[in-house]
Structure formats: C-alpha cells, structure tokens
Design a protein around this motif. Structure first.
Motif, PDB file in Angstrom:
ATOM      1  N   ILE A 154       0.844  -1.206   0.000  1.00 31.81           N
ATOM      2  CA  ILE A 154       0.000   0.000   0.000  1.00 31.81           C
ATOM      3  C   ILE A 154       0.874   1.249   0.000  1.00 31.81           C
ATOM      4  O   ILE A 154       0.611   2.210  -0.737  1.00 31.81           O
ATOM      5  CB  ILE A 154      -0.933  -0.018   1.228  1.00 31.81           C
ATOM      6  N   LEU A 155       1.925   1.225   0.816  1.00 38.90           N
ATOM      7  CA  LEU A 155       2.838   2.371   0.878  1.00 38.90           C
ATOM      8  C   LEU A 155       3.494   2.611  -0.478  1.00 38.90           C
ATOM      9  O   LEU A 155       3.552   3.747  -0.962  1.00 38.90           O
ATOM     10  CB  LEU A 155       3.898   2.114   1.948  1.00 38.90           C
ATOM     11  N   ASP A 156       3.972   1.534  -1.098  1.00 37.79           N
ATOM     12  CA  ASP A 156       4.606   1.664  -2.415  1.00 37.79           C
ATOM     13  C   ASP A 156       3.625   2.225  -3.440  1.00 37.79           C
ATOM     14  O   ASP A 156       3.992   3.056  -4.284  1.00 37.79           O
ATOM     15  CB  ASP A 156       5.126   0.303  -2.890  1.00 37.79           C
ATOM     16  N   ALA A 157       2.375   1.778  -3.362  1.00 35.17           N
ATOM     17  CA  ALA A 157       1.359   2.262  -4.307  1.00 35.17           C
ATOM     18  C   ALA A 157       1.114   3.758  -4.132  1.00 35.17           C
ATOM     19  O   ALA A 157       0.957   4.495  -5.110  1.00 35.17           O
ATOM     20  CB  ALA A 157       0.053   1.479  -4.117  1.00 35.17           C
TER      21      ALA A 157
ATOM     22  N   VAL B  44       1.608   6.990  -6.643  1.00 33.58           N
ATOM     23  CA  VAL B  44       0.602   8.033  -6.890  1.00 33.58           C
ATOM     24  C   VAL B  44       1.247   9.417  -6.797  1.00 33.58           C
ATOM     25  O   VAL B  44       1.021  10.291  -7.639  1.00 33.58           O
ATOM     26  CB  VAL B  44      -0.565   7.918  -5.881  1.00 33.58           C
ATOM     27  N   ILE B  45       2.060   9.594  -5.750  1.00 35.17           N
ATOM     28  CA  ILE B  45       2.742  10.878  -5.565  1.00 35.17           C
ATOM     29  C   ILE B  45       3.653  11.168  -6.746  1.00 35.17           C
ATOM     30  O   ILE B  45       3.706  12.290  -7.259  1.00 35.17           O
ATOM     31  CB  ILE B  45       3.540  10.867  -4.250  1.00 35.17           C
ATOM     32  N   LYS B  46       4.360  10.130  -7.184  1.00 36.71           N
ATOM     33  CA  LYS B  46       5.284  10.302  -8.311  1.00 36.71           C
ATOM     34  C   LYS B  46       4.521  10.658  -9.592  1.00 36.71           C
ATOM     35  O   LYS B  46       4.975  11.494 -10.378  1.00 36.71           O
ATOM     36  CB  LYS B  46       6.094   9.023  -8.502  1.00 36.71           C
ATOM     37  N   GLU B  47       3.372  10.023  -9.803  1.00 33.91           N
ATOM     38  CA  GLU B  47       2.585  10.285 -11.004  1.00 33.91           C
ATOM     39  C   GLU B  47       2.050  11.713 -11.037  1.00 33.91           C
ATOM     40  O   GLU B  47       1.811  12.269 -12.110  1.00 33.91           O
ATOM     41  CB  GLU B  47       1.427   9.286 -11.095  1.00 33.91           C
ATOM     42  N   CYS B  48       1.881  12.318  -9.875  1.00 29.45           N
ATOM     43  CA  CYS B  48       1.407  13.704  -9.825  1.00 29.45           C
ATOM     44  C   CYS B  48       2.414  14.664 -10.455  1.00 29.45           C
ATOM     45  O   CYS B  48       2.049  15.769 -10.867  1.00 29.45           O
ATOM     46  CB  CYS B  48       1.130  14.122  -8.380  1.00 29.45           C
ATOM     47  N   ASP B  49       3.670  14.238 -10.549  1.00 31.26           N
ATOM     48  CA  ASP B  49       4.702  15.100 -11.129  1.00 31.26           C
ATOM     49  C   ASP B  49       4.494  15.327 -12.615  1.00 31.26           C
ATOM     50  O   ASP B  49       5.085  16.243 -13.192  1.00 31.26           O
ATOM     51  CB  ASP B  49       6.084  14.515 -10.880  1.00 31.26           C
TER      52      ASP B  49
ATOM     53  N   ASP C 163      -5.637  20.184 -14.440  1.00 27.92           N
ATOM     54  CA  ASP C 163      -5.164  19.001 -13.706  1.00 27.92           C
ATOM     55  C   ASP C 163      -4.822  19.305 -12.254  1.00 27.92           C
ATOM     56  O   ASP C 163      -4.542  18.382 -11.483  1.00 27.92           O
ATOM     57  CB  ASP C 163      -3.920  18.424 -14.390  1.00 27.92           C
ATOM     58  N   ILE C 164      -4.829  20.566 -11.879  1.00 27.58           N
ATOM     59  CA  ILE C 164      -4.409  20.928 -10.526  1.00 27.58           C
ATOM     60  C   ILE C 164      -5.368  20.381  -9.473  1.00 27.58           C
ATOM     61  O   ILE C 164      -4.939  19.814  -8.460  1.00 27.58           O
ATOM     62  CB  ILE C 164      -4.262  22.456 -10.402  1.00 27.58           C
ATOM     63  N   ALA C 165      -6.673  20.527  -9.706  1.00 27.24           N
ATOM     64  CA  ALA C 165      -7.656  20.040  -8.728  1.00 27.24           C
ATOM     65  C   ALA C 165      -7.569  18.525  -8.543  1.00 27.24           C
ATOM     66  O   ALA C 165      -7.524  18.041  -7.408  1.00 27.24           O
ATOM     67  CB  ALA C 165      -9.068  20.460  -9.134  1.00 27.24           C
ATOM     68  N   PRO C 166      -7.522  17.718  -9.637  1.00 27.97           N
ATOM     69  CA  PRO C 166      -7.365  16.267  -9.447  1.00 27.97           C
ATOM     70  C   PRO C 166      -6.068  15.898  -8.738  1.00 27.97           C
ATOM     71  O   PRO C 166      -6.046  14.996  -7.908  1.00 27.97           O
ATOM     72  CB  PRO C 166      -7.382  15.720 -10.883  1.00 27.97           C
ATOM     73  N   VAL C 167      -4.979  16.583  -9.065  1.00 28.95           N
ATOM     74  CA  VAL C 167      -3.693  16.299  -8.419  1.00 28.95           C
ATOM     75  C   VAL C 167      -3.772  16.606  -6.929  1.00 28.95           C
ATOM     76  O   VAL C 167      -3.276  15.848  -6.089  1.00 28.95           O
ATOM     77  CB  VAL C 167      -2.560  17.115  -9.077  1.00 28.95           C
ATOM     78  N   ARG C 168      -4.408  17.705  -6.599  1.00 28.94           N
ATOM     79  CA  ARG C 168      -4.568  18.066  -5.192  1.00 28.94           C
ATOM     80  C   ARG C 168      -5.334  16.970  -4.445  1.00 28.94           C
ATOM     81  O   ARG C 168      -4.962  16.578  -3.334  1.00 28.94           O
ATOM     82  CB  ARG C 168      -5.286  19.410  -5.072  1.00 28.94           C
ATOM     83  N   THR C 169      -6.405  16.484  -5.060  1.00 29.50           N
ATOM     84  CA  THR C 169      -7.207  15.429  -4.434  1.00 29.50           C
ATOM     85  C   THR C 169      -6.391  14.150  -4.257  1.00 29.50           C
ATOM     86  O   THR C 169      -6.443  13.495  -3.208  1.00 29.50           O
ATOM     87  CB  THR C 169      -8.455  15.135  -5.286  1.00 29.50           C
TER      88      THR C 169
ATOM     89  N   VAL D 145       4.587  11.140   3.335  1.00 29.00           N
ATOM     90  CA  VAL D 145       3.668  12.204   3.751  1.00 29.00           C
ATOM     91  C   VAL D 145       4.300  13.573   3.495  1.00 29.00           C
ATOM     92  O   VAL D 145       3.638  14.499   2.999  1.00 29.00           O
ATOM     93  CB  VAL D 145       3.302  12.051   5.246  1.00 29.00           C
ATOM     94  N   THR D 146       5.582  13.705   3.829  1.00 28.69           N
ATOM     95  CA  THR D 146       6.281  14.970   3.587  1.00 28.69           C
ATOM     96  C   THR D 146       6.319  15.290   2.101  1.00 28.69           C
ATOM     97  O   THR D 146       6.075  16.448   1.694  1.00 28.69           O
ATOM     98  CB  THR D 146       7.725  14.890   4.137  1.00 28.69           C
ATOM     99  N   ALA D 147       6.615  14.289   1.282  1.00 33.19           N
ATOM    100  CA  ALA D 147       6.681  14.500  -0.168  1.00 33.19           C
ATOM    101  C   ALA D 147       5.340  14.973  -0.719  1.00 33.19           C
ATOM    102  O   ALA D 147       5.279  15.887  -1.550  1.00 33.19           O
ATOM    103  CB  ALA D 147       7.112  13.214  -0.867  1.00 33.19           C
ATOM    104  N   ALA D 148       4.256  14.354  -0.251  1.00 33.14           N
ATOM    105  CA  ALA D 148       2.922  14.739  -0.738  1.00 33.14           C
ATOM    106  C   ALA D 148       2.502  16.100  -0.207  1.00 33.14           C
ATOM    107  O   ALA D 148       2.002  16.949  -0.956  1.00 33.14           O
ATOM    108  CB  ALA D 148       1.904  13.676  -0.324  1.00 33.14           C
ATOM    109  N   ARG D 149       2.711  16.310   1.109  1.00 27.24           N
ATOM    110  CA  ARG D 149       2.294  17.586   1.699  1.00 27.24           C
ATOM    111  C   ARG D 149       3.121  18.746   1.133  1.00 27.24           C
ATOM    112  O   ARG D 149       2.584  19.840   0.898  1.00 27.24           O
ATOM    113  CB  ARG D 149       2.419  17.509   3.220  1.00 27.24           C
ATOM    114  N   SER D 150       4.401  18.531   0.901  1.00 23.30           N
ATOM    115  CA  SER D 150       5.229  19.589   0.317  1.00 23.30           C
ATOM    116  C   SER D 150       4.749  19.929  -1.083  1.00 23.30           C
ATOM    117  O   SER D 150       4.756  21.097  -1.490  1.00 23.30           O
ATOM    118  CB  SER D 150       6.697  19.149   0.284  1.00 23.30           C
ATOM    119  N   ARG D 151       4.320  18.924  -1.813  1.00 23.47           N
ATOM    120  CA  ARG D 151       3.787  19.182  -3.148  1.00 23.47           C
ATOM    121  C   ARG D 151       2.499  19.998  -3.080  1.00 23.47           C
ATOM    122  O   ARG D 151       2.261  20.871  -3.923  1.00 23.47           O
ATOM    123  CB  ARG D 151       3.541  17.865  -3.884  1.00 23.47           C
ATOM    124  N   LEU D 152       1.667  19.701  -2.093  1.00 18.47           N
ATOM    125  CA  LEU D 152       0.457  20.520  -1.915  1.00 18.47           C
ATOM    126  C   LEU D 152       0.828  21.969  -1.600  1.00 18.47           C
ATOM    127  O   LEU D 152       0.223  22.909  -2.135  1.00 18.47           O
ATOM    128  CB  LEU D 152      -0.399  19.946  -0.774  1.00 18.47           C
TER     129      LEU D 152
END
Length: 417
Positions: free
Chosen positions: A135-138, A142-147, A191-197, A226-233
């Motif tokens: 689950i963590l890897d998945a 997801v975070i990587k795909e947001c790039d 794409d910003i709104a879907p990426v944010r979600t 979590v840091t990687a995702a939150r920093s991206r937000l």
C-alpha cells in the motif's frame, strides 16, 4: 445331562510302583468327577439359565467385550480386571513406564502446538507487513505520477519568479508575454484540482497505515511519503499564488510599458512641433499642428494605458504619471489652439493660447521632476514584493519535496533488492 466321557487309563503308566508318577486312582477319579460336574454345570447353564447377554428379537448378540472394556452387570456392578498369574509386577512396571512417557508426550505436543501457533502468527504478521508495504509503495507511485502535472507547473512558476522577467530592459524575445503565461497556465490548471485530491488521499492513506508498520525503515518511508505529498500541496498553493499574481502583474506591466512608451513618443512629437514654430511660416505652423495632434493622440493613449495598468493591478499607484500625462494633454491642447489661431490670423488668440501652453508646460516639467522611476519599474517592484512570501515558501517546500523524494528513491531501491 451329558454323558460321562470314557476313562483314558492309558494316561497312567502301568508301571508306576516306586516312581514319582505313582498316583492314586482315587485321586484321579475325584479329579475326573470334579471335571465332569463342571461340564454338567456348564451345559445346564447354557440350556436352563438366562444368559448374561440378553438378545433382542431379531438382533444379533453383542460381540464379546474386548480387553479392558467393562461389562455392566444387571445390578450395576463392574467386574474387576484380573491379571494373569505372574503378570502383576510386569504390568506395574509397564504402567509406571507409561506414566513417565505421558508427560513428555504432552509437553512435546504442547510445544509443537505453540510452535505452530507462533509460526502461524509470524506468518500472518509478515504477510500483514508486506501488504502494508505494498500500500505504501502504491501511494508513493501516486505521488510520483502527480509530477506529470507538477513538473510543467514548476517550470511555469520558476519563470514567473525570475527577477529579469518583469524588467524595463526585457525587450524583444525576452519581453514578458501575457498570452504565453495564460496558455501555460491553461495547460496545467485543469489538472491541478485532481492532483490536489490525489495528494490529499495519499496523505490520508499513508497516515492511516503508518502506526501499523513495524519496521523503522518503513515508518520513516511513510513519514517521508507524507512529507513529499504535503510539500507538493504547499508547492501548489504557493505556486498558484505566484502565477495568479503574475497574471495581474504581467498585464499591468505591459500596459504600463505601453503607457510609458506613449509618453516618450508624445514628448518627442511635442518637441518637434515646438521646433517648427521657431520659423512661423504657414507651412511650418501646419506641420507643427500635425505634430501637436499626433502628440495629443499619444498622450491620450498613454492615459488609457496607465488607467488599464492600475485597473489590472489593484493597489498599484501610478497617479504621479497620470497627473503628468493630464498636464501634458492640456499643454498640447493649448499648442493646438495656438497653431489654429495662427492659421486663422487671430493674433490675440494666438498670444493667449501660446502663453497658456508655456505655463502648462512649466507645470508639466515640475511634475516630471517629481517622478521616480517609470511605470514599468513600479509594476515590477510591486509584483516581486507581492510574491516574495510565496516564492520563499515555494522554494522551501520544493527543497523538502526533493529531499523526501531522494529518501524514497533510496528506500524503494533497497526494498527492490
């Protein structure tokens, strides 16, 4: 009653006198009588007495009880087990040995059962941890795909924050383009709104599984995810702030540039018109009038551009420039009237309008002396001041995201091994 079986005298040797086999016939007879009596009792019991195993109608008799089974008698008594002669000590030894073996067997069984339970538990825990890692890897994926959206967004933001972008010296190909900015923003804004979600969902998913992770490496990886995702937000929020400010600032900057260029052009035309009036011939005055009218058109254009620059960028103060342009318009209107009076041979009007023109030009010159910088620079200064906090946040969060990404790349590399 059964017949007596015939005596078998041949069982007794004929010559027994003086030997150890000499046995009294009466003893033999008594033994025989006892045996025959026992045989009669057995036969009579079989025909005249009730059997221990009472049969039901149409049923077969129950099989003889096996060794060790108890037979319940009619009165409820249980016959005692009788050991064969000489077997008591052997049985006792066997029973003692068995009593010694039973605890050992029980302990072994218990240990095997515990080992099985522990092994099963460890297998379950291991499988659970593997599932959590999956689950963590998945979620890291997801975070990587947001790039895919964030990388072009990042390039757009960095371009807006470039201190040379909104600069009076940025001309030609280096000049800022509102159209390019709008197109660049449109390319990613959908794409910003879907990426944010997706990022928010990834944070929730990882935070939910984080307490269940047992490995310190996995826990740290979850924290970094979590840091990687939150920093991206945070990068998204700060970057959108920069872009939205740039949309206003760029439009205002371009309007201010157009207004300032129109002021410069108008000033040049006014100077040419004034130069023609040094030799006041009808031809020169006519040419001066045309120059004055062209200067007026440029000044009106400048006034409109400065008004648009202020309207595009609320809070922008270009009033000193607007006041200067207004005074120059009045002056050029006086010059126009003076030229028309000359062509109409109206000397009094010519003198009055000429005096008015000179007075207005002096006032305009005083306003020009008070001007600081130019409209373009004022817009650029305001823009870079307005985005300063967002740029600082953007850079910090971008760095945090990069550091978290580096850890996750190392973690995933180690996990793959």
């Amino acid at each position: 009653m059964a017949k007596k079986k015939p005596h078998h005298a041949m069982h007794i040797k004929s010559r027994t006198q003086g030997s150890s086999n000499e046995i009294s016939l009466s003893v033999l007879d008594a033994a025989r009588e006892a045996r025959d009596a026992a045989e009669r009792d057995r036969v009579e019991g079989a025909t005249g007495k009730v059997s221990l195993f009472t049969l039901g109608k149409g049923k077969k008799p129950r099989s003889t009880p096996t060794k060790g089974q108890s037979i319940v008698l009619p009165d409820g008594a249980v016959p005692a087990r009788v050991l064969p002669p000489g077997s008591t000590a052997k049985a006792a030894r066997a029973e003692g040995a068995w009593r010694g073996i039973v605890p050992v067997v029980v302990v072994i069984c218990v240990l095997l059962a515990l080992a099985l339970v522990v092994g099963q538990s460890l297998l379950t825990v291991t499988q659970r941890q593997n599932d959590l890692r999956s689950i963590l890897d998945a979620q890291v994926d997801v975070i990587k795909e947001c790039d895919t959206t964030l990388l072009p967004f990042d390039s757009l933001v960095i371009a807006q924050a470039d201190e040379d972008r909104l600069s009076p010296t940025a001309t030609g190909a280096a000049a800022p383009s509102a159209e390019e900015l709008v197109e660049g923003y449109r390319a990613v804004v959908a794409d910003i709104a879907p990426v944010r979600t997706e990022l928010q969902d990834a944070i929730a998913e990882v935070e939910a599984l984080q307490p269940s992770l047992s490995s310190n490496d996995d826990k740290e990886a979850a924290a970094q995810a979590v840091t990687a995702a939150r920093s991206r937000l945070n990068v998204l929020d700060a970057g959108i702030g920069v872009i939205e400010e740039s949309l206003k600032g760029t439009e205002s900057f371009l309007d201010a540039r157009a207004g300032w260029n129109a002021i410069i052009d108008a000033d040049a035309l006014a100077r040419e018109a004034t130069a023609l009036m040094r030799d006041m011939t009808e031809e020169n005055v006519t040419a001066s009038l045309e120059k004055t009218q062209a200067a007026l058109e440029k000044l009106v254009e400048a006034r409109e551009s400065l008004a648009s620059a202020t309207s595009d960028y609320p809070g922008l103060d270009l009033e000193p420039f607007s006041a200067y342009v207004a005074k120059r318009i009045e002056a050029q209107q006086a010059a126009e009237a003076a030229d028309e009076a000359y062509l109409a041979r109206n000397k009094e009007e010519l003198a009055a309008q000429n005096d008015r023109y000179n007075a207005l030009e002096e006032e305009a010159a005083a306003l020009a002396q008070a001007l600081e910088g130019d409209p373009e620079q004022l817009v650029a200064d305001r823009f870079y001041a307005a985005i300063a906090d967002d740029v600082k946040t953007y850079d910090a969060e971008r760095l945090k995201a990069g550091n978290a990404d580096a850890f996750l790349r190392d973690y995933l590399g180690n996990s793959a091994e």
